[in-house]
Design an enzyme around this catalytic site. Sequence first.
Site, PDB file in Angstrom:
ATOM      1  N   GLN A  23       0.933  -1.357   0.028  1.00  0.00           N
ATOM      2  CA  GLN A  23       0.020  -0.138  -0.083  1.00  0.00           C
ATOM      3  C   GLN A  23       0.986   1.348  -0.101  1.00  0.00           C
ATOM      4  O   GLN A  23       1.133   1.877   0.940  1.00  0.00           O
ATOM      5  CB  GLN A  23      -1.422   0.521   1.130  1.00  0.00           C
ATOM      6  CG  GLN A  23      -2.315   1.052   1.276  1.00  0.00           C
ATOM      7  CD  GLN A  23      -3.250   0.806   2.246  1.00  0.00           C
ATOM      8  OE1 GLN A  23      -3.065   0.323   2.967  1.00  0.00           O
ATOM      9  NE2 GLN A  23      -3.965   1.560   2.239  1.00  0.00           N
ATOM     10  N   PHE A  24       1.167   2.099  -1.284  1.00  0.00           N
ATOM     11  CA  PHE A  24       2.160   2.833  -1.564  1.00  0.00           C
ATOM     12  C   PHE A  24       1.138   3.897  -0.939  1.00  0.00           C
ATOM     13  O   PHE A  24       2.298   4.758  -0.112  1.00  0.00           O
ATOM     14  CB  PHE A  24       2.946   3.294  -3.347  1.00  0.00           C
ATOM     15  CG  PHE A  24       0.875   4.185  -3.960  1.00  0.00           C
ATOM     16  CD1 PHE A  24       1.185   5.426  -3.734  1.00  0.00           C
ATOM     17  CD2 PHE A  24       0.558   3.460  -4.342  1.00  0.00           C
ATOM     18  CE1 PHE A  24       0.433   5.922  -4.496  1.00  0.00           C
ATOM     19  CE2 PHE A  24      -0.713   3.545  -5.051  1.00  0.00           C
ATOM     20  CZ  PHE A  24      -1.272   5.276  -4.794  1.00  0.00           C
ATOM     21  N   THR A  25       0.066   4.428  -0.443  1.00  0.00           N
ATOM     22  CA  THR A  25      -0.136   5.278   0.203  1.00  0.00           C
ATOM     23  C   THR A  25      -0.191   5.536   1.855  1.00  0.00           C
ATOM     24  O   THR A  25      -0.207   6.434   2.261  1.00  0.00           O
ATOM     25  CB  THR A  25      -2.483   5.455   0.156  1.00  0.00           C
ATOM     26  OG1 THR A  25      -2.528   3.879   0.871  1.00  0.00           O
ATOM     27  CG2 THR A  25      -2.788   5.274  -1.115  1.00  0.00           C
TER      28      THR A  25
END
Length: 149
Positions: free
Chosen positions: A78-80
């Site tokens: 999850q890059f967010t």
Amino acid sequence: MRAVVQRVKEASVTVAGDIKGKIDKGLLVFVGIGEGDTEEDVRYLVDKIVNLRIFEDDTHKMNLSALDLNREILAVSQFTLYGDCRKGRRPNFTGAAKPRYAEKMYDTFVKFLKNTGLKVEEGVFQAMMEVNLINDGPVTILLDSNKQF
């Protein structure tokens, strides 16, 4: 490297209608790879995650780890987690690693988790995923290999 660790009764990740990973009691780990993260960051987070004492013992005190209880782990990229919202209203993701490098580090993260002997399931890197879970507690822990929180 950052992680959101949730203690769950069960969790699964689905891509395009197909279940890609599913666990029973254990940990759902959302992991984000930052620009400049190294294998040392991976080792730090894996060790921290599998040894977090966030499962209750016989006296109902959070005193046991996933390793102690042989719990399962579902890892989801999850890059967010690197969304910076300090300025403006749209998150800035410049702190996240570029996809090619992030995927390499994510694969290393999953490999190191599996090397602990625990059952590890995973999502699909860069896919649009549906994550279903039943929280246990809820217990949610934030981790950062740079110890920013």
